[in-house]
Scaffold this active site. Structure first.
Site: not given
Ligand code: ATP
Ligand code: MG
Length: 591
Positions: A48, A303, A293
């Site tokens: 995102e 984030k 994760r």
């Molecule tokens: P945050 O929780 O930090 O906002 P998010 O998952 O909402 O992270 P996205 O932009 O939706 O952020 O993430 C893009 C991709 O990265 C998704 O497929 C998510 O599952 C993966 N991702 C995010 N954080 C991790 C992590 N700590 N380990 C592995 N994959 C991750």
């Molecule tokens: Mg997300």
């Protein structure tokens, strides 16, 4: 420092197996996704665009792009931009840049597989209308409070909305008017009609569209309604013919909806008036798989929390070298190869756990050790005066650029009467086992002579401000007569005649606690107050020319990178990427 990087890049042959590979290999064996003119493995990385990518995302990138590479498929970069108010072009740009920096490409055969969920808004809308007509979705006009209350709890089924059975024609009319902007935010939502008694809360008629009078960074003011992530994601996957949709564990409970929505959009329904709706998608459909994760000790990978650190100025921006963002670790001196090596080493698990940050640091050391040219740098300088060395005389000393690769040549630097040594390399009264300089002791000055300490000067406050020594003229390194002497300590130094003054930033872990946000604690209380120490250092002369991003091993100190933002030729600024050894636990005990 750049040419011979390739040998650490993971290859299919060297990859250990994991549950995702097993699944992919089984699908390849069964021909699940055999389609004319298409690869049988298509993955995607779906960020995102609402922030900077961090090391957790790097794991997802390495996994998705890595699997596609290994199985001769392709990986799409798709921006999941369904949340207009939090997203921005700035984030789109930095995310693209980070993926490329890690060494991956969303292009194949000259075609860029770069997508935006917002490109599908028209299609998503059309499909939603089809769902309404087929009786799979309805407009709910309860207030948000009523909806929340009627959703039930884990132990209690939900209560069906009084609007649940309104005729499809009425829902369709309302939905069209929601789109036209007739209603304020929150007045109505579109919900999937599934099962309010489902033990899975995500199946209790989830909202698939909401009214949002907001400008979108790509579609502007065209839309007054926006699709929800859970609705958009599976459809985007299906439209792009993704085969294996890999996401993190928290989406496990969303998978039944992922499958439900794709099935509903695949099937065809004949309406009472004889028209046929549906058939929007074709089988084979994508399948979602979840992996654990990345949780990294002494780090946060959220984030939202990282944004808080930036906004509250607890760090100097997203690219502060202490941040676990890709732009931050890059500025810290991490290489793409080190991060890919790290991701390879940690593998893929199905259950959540913590990875120790020393694994990340170790990957960087292992990547840099064969690559980084060596250099001498004195970080906490103390003057050593060699009283029996002629004033004004200089000699040229040489040392290998890399001790294991003589073919990389030699560095040159001066030796003179006054040189800089580390404050730590001198003690007035040596502690037990101390082998470096103290009155009466001899050490070797690396690549130069043996000196014997004869005394020291103090200032009025009693601080040692200079050390005196005599050198042994026939002890020069590399000469035959140097063999006549045995000393137990060797120290590094730079000559006052040609040393380059530099700012050196000694970075340490951003958090002093292994799990900064454990047990609901405020992660800001766990910040390490000593995560940055700035020192005025002296470097060997060759480093004056260092270009931003050049990485060196400062002998006995660690790996240092010329700062990407502040370093200039002639006025270098170096960041400590990582120390030579992992001494964190030992150092903490000393404090
Ligand atoms: P945050 O929780 O930090 O906002 P998010 O998952 O909402 O992270 P996205 O932009 O939706 O952020 O993430 C893009 C991709 O990265 C998704 O497929 C998510 O599952 C993966 N991702 C995010 N954080 C991790 C992590 N700590 N380990 C592995 N994959 C991750
Ligand atoms: Mg997300």
């Amino acid at each position: 420092m750049s040419a011979d990087n390739k040998n650490t890049t993971p290859t299919a042959a060297s990859q250990p197996s994991n549950f995702l590979r097993t699944i992919i290999e089984s699908d390849l064996g069964k021909g699940t996704y055999q389609r004319a003119g298409m690869p049988s493995v298509i993955t995607r990385f779906p960020p995102e665009p609402n922030g900077y990518l961090h090391i957790g995302h790097a794991k997802s990138i390495c996994l998705n792009f890595g699997l596609a590479e290994d199985y001769k498929g392709r990986c799409h970069l798709r921006f999941d931009d369904t949340n207009p108010t939090k997203e921005d072009q700035e984030f789109v740009d930095t995310i693209k840049d980070s993926v490329q920096w890690l060494g991956f490409s969303w292009e194949q055969g000259g075609v860029p597989y770069l997508h935006f969920a917002s490109d599908y808004f028209d299609t998503l809308y059309e499909m939603a209308c089809g769902l309404i007509e087929a009786g799979h979705a309805y407009v709910d006009s309860q207030s948000p409070e009523e909806m929340a209350k009627n959703r039930g709890t884990f132990n209690q089924p939900g209560v069906e909305s009084p609007y649940r059975n309104r005729p499809p024609a009425e829902s369709l009319d309302l939905f069209q008017r929601m789109k036209a902007g007739e209603f304020p935010d929150g007045a109505h939502v579109l919900r999937a009609k599934i099962d309010m008694a489902s033990p899975n809360m995500n199946m209790r008629d989830p909202v698939i569209y909401r009214i949002r009078h907001a400008s979108h960074h790509r579609t502007g003011d065209k839309w007054n309604i926006y699709p929800m992530y859970d609705y958009t994601h599976p459809i985007s996957d299906a439209l792009e013919k993704i085969t294996h949709s890999i996401c993190t564990l928290e989406f496990q409970d969303h998978r039944p909806f992922y499958d439900w929505i794709l099935e509903r959009l695949t099937e065809k329904t004949t309406l009472p008036d004889g028209r046929e709706v549906g058939g929007f998608l074709e089988k084979p459909l994508p399948h979602q798989y979840e992996f654990a994760r990345l949780n990294l000790t002494y780090t946060i990978t959220s984030k939202r929390k990282l944004l808080q650190l930036v906004e509250e100025k607890r760090v100097n921006g997203w690219d502060d070298p202490r941040m676990p963002t890709i732009v931050g670790i890059r500025r810290r001196g991490y290489t793409p190869e080190a991060i890919r090596l790290f991701c390879e080493r940690i593998g893929v698990a199905k259950a959540d756990g913590w990875i120790d940050i020393s694994t990340l640091e170790g990957s960087l050391r292992d990547d840099l050790d064969p690559k980084a040219p060596r250099a001498a740098a004195v970080l906490h300088p103390l003057k050593l005066i060699i009283d029996n060395y002629p004033e004004g005389q200089v000699e040229t000393c040489t040392a290998p650029v890399h001790p294991h690769y003589p073919e990389r040549g030699e560095r040159q630097f001066n030796f003179s009467r006054e040189i800089w040594i580390e404050q730590d390399d001198f003690m007035v009264e040596p502690v037990k086992g101390y082998r470096r300089l103290y009155p009466g002791n001899r050490v070797r000055l690396r690549c130069a002579y043996i000196v014997e300490c004869t005394g020291f000067d103090r200032d009025a406050a009693g601080n040692v401000i200079a050390v005196h020594a005599n050198y042994l003229p026939d002890s020069r390194s590399g000469t035959e007569t140097s063999q006549n002497y045995k000393v137990r300590g060797t120290i590094h130094w730079v000559s006052t005649s040609d040393a380059v003054p530099a700012e050196v930033r000694l970075y340490d872990r951003l958090f002093a606690e292994a799990m900064p946000d454990a047990n609901g604690r405020d992660f800001r209380d766990a910040l390490n107050p000593d995560s940055l120490q700035v020192v005025d250092a002296y470097l060997e002369p060759g480093l004056a020319k260092a270009a931003p991003g050049d990485i060196f091993q400062f002998e006995r100190q660690g790996y240092f990178v010329a700062d990407l933002v502040d370093s200039q030729p002639g006025k270098p600024v170096f960041n400590r990427a990582v120390t030579l050894r992992d001494s964190w636990v030992k150092d903490q005990k000393k404090k």
